[in-house]
Write an enzyme that holds these catalytic residues in place. Structure first.
Site, mmCIF file in Angstrom:
data_model
loop_
_atom_site.group_PDB
_atom_site.id
_atom_site.type_symbol
_atom_site.label_atom_id
_atom_site.label_comp_id
_atom_site.label_asym_id
_atom_site.label_seq_id
_atom_site.Cartn_x
_atom_site.Cartn_y
_atom_site.Cartn_z
ATOM 1 C CB SER A 162 -29.151 24.818 56.333
ATOM 2 O OG SER A 162 -30.434 25.271 56.011
ATOM 3 C CG ASP A 218 -32.331 28.491 63.018
ATOM 4 O OD1 ASP A 218 -32.789 29.280 62.173
ATOM 5 O OD2 ASP A 218 -31.600 27.533 62.712
ATOM 6 C CG HIS A 232 -30.630 28.879 59.355
ATOM 7 N ND1 HIS A 232 -31.151 27.744 59.963
ATOM 8 C CD2 HIS A 232 -30.440 28.557 58.047
ATOM 9 C CE1 HIS A 232 -31.271 26.778 59.045
ATOM 10 N NE2 HIS A 232 -30.856 27.254 57.882
#
Length: 272
Positions: free
Chosen positions: A97, A219, A248
């Site tokens: 991320s 996602d 995610h």
């Protein structure tokens, strides 16, 4: 253990004389425990560095400097400081991320420290723009921040299943709920604003370290077109793999699919 390492709960695991040094960076709302399914596969042959980003629920909130962490550069300088303190000459950096972008920023400043960056569910910008689809409108983000301000615990309970892509009974959702709820609410809001309002598109052309871009086909936070945008706009050699996973945090929710993919990208370089 130096002061930087202590502040970030740095753990040095595995084979000190291993083939590679692999550094694992986590995303928003998690901590180093998000890598628990990957680490056992790395420690026999590699030196592995785990750390918590400042603001994670496992770090001391007194160390969180709201000004320093109002941009991703603050986190990138932390990463460089960690690598220097544990005397890493060069590493493969795996960033989940926002840590994907943090790794890119750090590599522009200190290319010598990075041999390769593997990004999982990373995005240079979450907001839609002219000719760019990031997945969110400003109105969406304003509502998200208002919900965090209004009742943080309730927001965590609603956001966790959406982000992970599972129901409240799933182990991955419970795990993400736990680490999200561990954050101090005002810090979580500040970190969330810094990440979701960030725009790192302008740095992509400065990145020269090889990048492996991995993401889920579905996602909430990172539409699949973002991986192609990264691939097209990074100056470096790059490769994309879109997995059949959803959510995610696929390293938590679908480790049986994700771990082999991550291991392959860690072990093998891009064929030029």
């Amino acid at each position: 253990m130096g002061i930087v390492s202590e502040a970030h709960n740095v753990k040095v695991l595995g084979n000190a004389n291993g083939q590679q040094t692999i550094v694992l960076g986590h995303g928003f709302g998690t901590d180093q425990s998000v890598w628990k399914h990957l680490v056992p596969h790395l420690v026999d042959d590699n030196k592995v560095i785990l750390y918590d980003s400042m603001g994670a629920g496992t770090t001391n909130p007194d160390y969180f400097d709201f000004e320093r962490y109002s941009s991703l550069e603050g986190y990138a300088y932390d990463l460089i400081s960690i690598l220097e303190e544990v005397q890493i000459q060069s590493c493969i950096f795996v960033g989940h991320s926002v840590s994907g972008m943090i790794g890119l920023i750090a590599s522009i400043t200190r290319l010598d420290l990075f041999s390769k960056i593997v990004m999982l569910a990373a995005s240079p910008r979450y907001l839609n723009d002219v000719d760019y689809y990031g997945g969110f409108e400003q109105e969406d983000l304003d509502q998200l921040f208002d919900a965090m301000r209004g009742n943080y615990k309730a927001w965590c309970s609603g956001f966790a299943p959406l982000a992970v892509g599972g129901d409240m009974d799933s182990v991955a959702v419970q795990e993400f709920s736990r680490t999200l709820f561990n954050m101090r609410p005002d810090i979580a809001l500040s970190v969330g604003q810094t990440i979701f309002q960030s725009d790192m598109r302008q740095i992509l052309g400065l990145v020269t370290v090889p990048c492996h871009i991995i993401q889920s086909v579905k996602d909430l936070a990172v539409p699949v077109v973002v991986s192609e945008f990264l691939h097209q706009n990074l100056r470096c050699e790059s490769i994309v793999e879109v997995m059949s996973t959803e959510g995610h945090l696929p390293q938590l929710s679908s480790p049986d699919i994700v771990i082999p993919v991550l291991l392959r990208h860690i072990r093998y370089d891009i064929a030029v």
